[in-house]
Design a protein around this motif. Structure first.
Motif, PDB file in Angstrom:
ATOM      1  N   ARG A  25       0.872  -1.173  -0.249  1.00  0.00           N
ATOM      2  CA  ARG A  25      -0.067  -0.284  -0.063  1.00  0.00           C
ATOM      3  C   ARG A  25       0.923   1.424   0.461  1.00  0.00           C
ATOM      4  NH1 ARG A  25      -2.369  -1.665   5.547  1.00  0.00           N
ATOM      5  NH2 ARG A  25      -1.368  -2.846   6.340  1.00  0.00           N
ATOM      6  N   ALA A  26       1.794   1.019   0.241  1.00  0.00           N
ATOM      7  CA  ALA A  26       2.647   2.079   0.202  1.00  0.00           C
ATOM      8  C   ALA A  26       2.584   3.234  -0.406  1.00  0.00           C
ATOM      9  CB  ALA A  26       4.427   1.678   0.561  1.00  0.00           C
ATOM     10  N   SER A  77      -1.917   2.310   5.866  1.00  0.00           N
ATOM     11  CA  SER A  77      -3.471   2.443   5.177  1.00  0.00           C
ATOM     12  C   SER A  77      -3.932   3.436   4.585  1.00  0.00           C
ATOM     13  CB  SER A  77      -4.401   1.667   6.533  1.00  0.00           C
ATOM     14  OG  SER A  77      -5.293   1.908   6.722  1.00  0.00           O
ATOM     15  N   PRO A  78      -4.190   3.468   3.331  1.00  0.00           N
ATOM     16  CA  PRO A  78      -4.982   4.745   2.684  1.00  0.00           C
ATOM     17  C   PRO A  78      -6.126   4.677   3.204  1.00  0.00           C
ATOM     18  CG  PRO A  78      -4.996   2.537   1.345  1.00  0.00           C
ATOM     19  CD  PRO A  78      -3.828   2.097   2.238  1.00  0.00           C
ATOM     20  N   GLY A  79      -6.990   4.140   3.543  1.00  0.00           N
ATOM     21  CA  GLY A  79      -8.549   3.189   4.736  1.00  0.00           C
ATOM     22  C   GLY A  79      -8.196   4.407   6.279  1.00  0.00           C
ATOM     23  N   ARG A 177      -2.515 -11.493  -4.268  1.00  0.00           N
ATOM     24  CA  ARG A 177      -1.931 -12.057  -2.869  1.00  0.00           C
ATOM     25  C   ARG A 177      -2.423 -11.215  -1.912  1.00  0.00           C
ATOM     26  NH1 ARG A 177       3.473 -15.041  -0.990  1.00  0.00           N
ATOM     27  NH2 ARG A 177       3.654 -14.146   1.077  1.00  0.00           N
ATOM     28  N   ALA A 178      -2.239  -9.853  -2.138  1.00  0.00           N
ATOM     29  CA  ALA A 178      -1.872  -8.642  -1.596  1.00  0.00           C
ATOM     30  C   ALA A 178      -3.316  -8.499  -1.362  1.00  0.00           C
ATOM     31  CB  ALA A 178      -0.484  -7.602  -1.557  1.00  0.00           C
ATOM     32  N   ALA A 179      -3.946  -8.347  -2.200  1.00  0.00           N
ATOM     33  CA  ALA A 179      -5.392  -7.737  -2.116  1.00  0.00           C
ATOM     34  C   ALA A 179      -6.399  -9.037  -0.783  1.00  0.00           C
ATOM     35  CB  ALA A 179      -6.161  -7.935  -3.224  1.00  0.00           C
ATOM     36  N   ALA A 180      -6.397  -9.891  -1.211  1.00  0.00           N
ATOM     37  CA  ALA A 180      -7.255 -11.159  -0.418  1.00  0.00           C
ATOM     38  C   ALA A 180      -6.285 -10.540   0.798  1.00  0.00           C
ATOM     39  CB  ALA A 180      -6.305 -12.776  -0.866  1.00  0.00           C
ATOM     40  N   GLU A 181      -5.337 -11.457   1.183  1.00  0.00           N
ATOM     41  CA  GLU A 181      -4.270 -11.125   2.545  1.00  0.00           C
ATOM     42  C   GLU A 181      -5.186  -9.713   3.272  1.00  0.00           C
ATOM     43  OE1 GLU A 181      -0.414 -13.032   2.169  1.00  0.00           O
ATOM     44  OE2 GLU A 181      -0.327 -10.657   2.343  1.00  0.00           O
ATOM     45  N   LEU A 182      -5.048  -8.796   2.682  1.00  0.00           N
ATOM     46  CA  LEU A 182      -5.796  -7.105   3.211  1.00  0.00           C
ATOM     47  C   LEU A 182      -7.394  -7.574   3.266  1.00  0.00           C
ATOM     48  CD1 LEU A 182      -4.172  -4.819   0.557  1.00  0.00           C
ATOM     49  CD2 LEU A 182      -3.746  -4.696   3.382  1.00  0.00           C
ATOM     50  N   PRO A 192     -10.501  -1.898   6.529  1.00  0.00           N
ATOM     51  CA  PRO A 192     -11.332  -2.658   5.456  1.00  0.00           C
ATOM     52  C   PRO A 192     -11.549  -2.266   4.266  1.00  0.00           C
ATOM     53  CG  PRO A 192     -12.817  -2.219   7.386  1.00  0.00           C
ATOM     54  CD  PRO A 192     -11.623  -1.357   7.769  1.00  0.00           C
ATOM     55  N   ASP A 193     -11.979  -0.526   3.844  1.00  0.00           N
ATOM     56  CA  ASP A 193     -11.638   0.058   2.481  1.00  0.00           C
ATOM     57  C   ASP A 193     -10.134   0.172   2.004  1.00  0.00           C
ATOM     58  OD1 ASP A 193     -13.840   0.689   3.428  1.00  0.00           O
ATOM     59  OD2 ASP A 193     -13.824   2.186   3.513  1.00  0.00           O
ATOM     60  N   ASP A 194      -9.481  -0.443   2.282  1.00  0.00           N
ATOM     61  CA  ASP A 194      -8.353  -0.393   1.557  1.00  0.00           C
ATOM     62  C   ASP A 194      -7.367  -1.583   0.333  1.00  0.00           C
ATOM     63  OD1 ASP A 194      -6.779   1.472   3.754  1.00  0.00           O
ATOM     64  OD2 ASP A 194      -5.629  -0.146   4.679  1.00  0.00           O
ATOM     65  N   VAL A 195      -8.452  -2.242  -0.101  1.00  0.00           N
ATOM     66  CA  VAL A 195      -8.502  -2.607  -1.830  1.00  0.00           C
ATOM     67  C   VAL A 195      -8.755  -2.483  -2.315  1.00  0.00           C
ATOM     68  CG1 VAL A 195      -8.795  -4.732  -2.286  1.00  0.00           C
ATOM     69  CG2 VAL A 195      -8.286  -5.406  -0.225  1.00  0.00           C
ATOM     70  N   ALA A 196     -10.217  -1.164  -2.404  1.00  0.00           N
ATOM     71  CA  ALA A 196     -10.603  -0.025  -2.907  1.00  0.00           C
ATOM     72  C   ALA A 196     -10.164   0.695  -3.459  1.00  0.00           C
ATOM     73  CB  ALA A 196     -11.953  -0.331  -2.737  1.00  0.00           C
ATOM     74  N   LEU A 197      -9.357   1.066  -2.123  1.00  0.00           N
ATOM     75  CA  LEU A 197      -8.708   2.811  -2.200  1.00  0.00           C
ATOM     76  C   LEU A 197      -7.312   2.627  -3.086  1.00  0.00           C
ATOM     77  CD1 LEU A 197      -8.827   3.483   1.459  1.00  0.00           C
ATOM     78  CD2 LEU A 197     -10.314   5.082  -0.612  1.00  0.00           C
ATOM     79  N   CYS A 198      -6.848   1.033  -2.822  1.00  0.00           N
ATOM     80  CA  CYS A 198      -5.431   0.662  -3.860  1.00  0.00           C
ATOM     81  C   CYS A 198      -5.919   1.065  -5.130  1.00  0.00           C
ATOM     82  CB  CYS A 198      -5.307  -0.605  -2.878  1.00  0.00           C
ATOM     83  SG  CYS A 198      -4.258   0.216  -1.616  1.00  0.00           S
TER      84      CYS A 198
END
Length: 231
Positions: A25-26, A77-79, A177-182, A192-198
């Motif tokens: 997410r950096a 975390s962007p969220g 894999r990163a999306a799944a782990e998040l 919980p919003d991190d994947v969508a924001l990324c």
């Protein structure tokens, strides 16, 4: 435009132009930090360095991967960062992959840090500067992170002006894999919003340029407006 895609440890010589990609997410976080008003981001080589920099400048904000820790003000975390007021502040960022990749190519004449949220602006900057050869540093999972490779390939396509369709690249990233782990809560310091924001394509109209300022590697936003539509 000649493009190569390398893992961090595959970068054997200083490239002419480096685009360092960390989607989850950096560099999504870095973009949100600028959106929230940060003046600049100092990329630290270690947690100890990040804390030492903050100790010398108490107004700075220190940010790290993983769970919250003493001395750090925020996590990667962007969220969690999107509602933090960073107006005029300097952020010191240390992450597992993104900041490591940027520091590995810090001596390149042009270093850009990117994720999907700044993909279009990054591609426009590469075109505007007439970059002929670009090295994309795929930071996650020793260069195998599907979300980072997909984003790097997408930016390369847009920079070459080939009318690249984003959907397939975003699907690859969403299935990574990163999306799944998040999504599963495996990674600490997540929202919980991190994947969508990324995966929010072109959320911001700036690219992020890293350069040497004294002994520090400093990331700053550079506005890259989209070309006006043809009449």
């Amino acid at each position: 435009m000649d493009s190569s895609f390398l893992a961090i440890d595959e970068v054997a010589e200083v490239p002419a132009v480096a685009v360092v990609v960390d989607v989850m997410r950096a560099f999504t976080v870095a973009a949100w930090a600028f959106e929230r008003g940060a003046e600049k981001i100092v990329l630290a080589g270690s947690l100890d360095e990040a804390l030492a920099l903050k100790a010398r400048r108490p107004g700075w904000v220190a940010l790290k991967d993983g769970a919250a820790a003493p001395g750090f003000d925020a996590v990667n975390s962007p969220g969690l960062l999107r509602n933090v007021d960073l107006g005029g502040r300097t952020v010191v960022q240390k992450t597992t992959a993104g900041t490591v990749g940027a520091l590995a190519v810090k001596d390149a004449p042009l270093v850009l840090c990117a994720g999907f949220v700044v993909a279009g602006a990054t591609a426009r900057l590469l075109r505007d500067r007439g970059c002929g050869s670009v090295t994309y540093v795929v930071t996650g999972e020793d260069g195998r992170a599907e979300e980072d490779l997909a984003c790097a390939q997408y930016i390369a396509g847009r920079a070459a002006g080939d009318g690249t369709d984003a959907d397939a690249y975003l699907r690859r990233a969403a299935g990574s894999r990163a999306a799944a782990e998040l999504a599963q809560g495996v990674r600490e310091g997540a929202h919980p919003d991190d994947v969508a924001l990324c995966l929010e394509l072109d959320r911001f109209s700036f690219a992020m340029v890293a350069s040497q300022e004294g002994s520090l590697t400093v990331l700053r936003p550079v506005s890259v407006p989209a070309a006006p539509a043809a009449p």
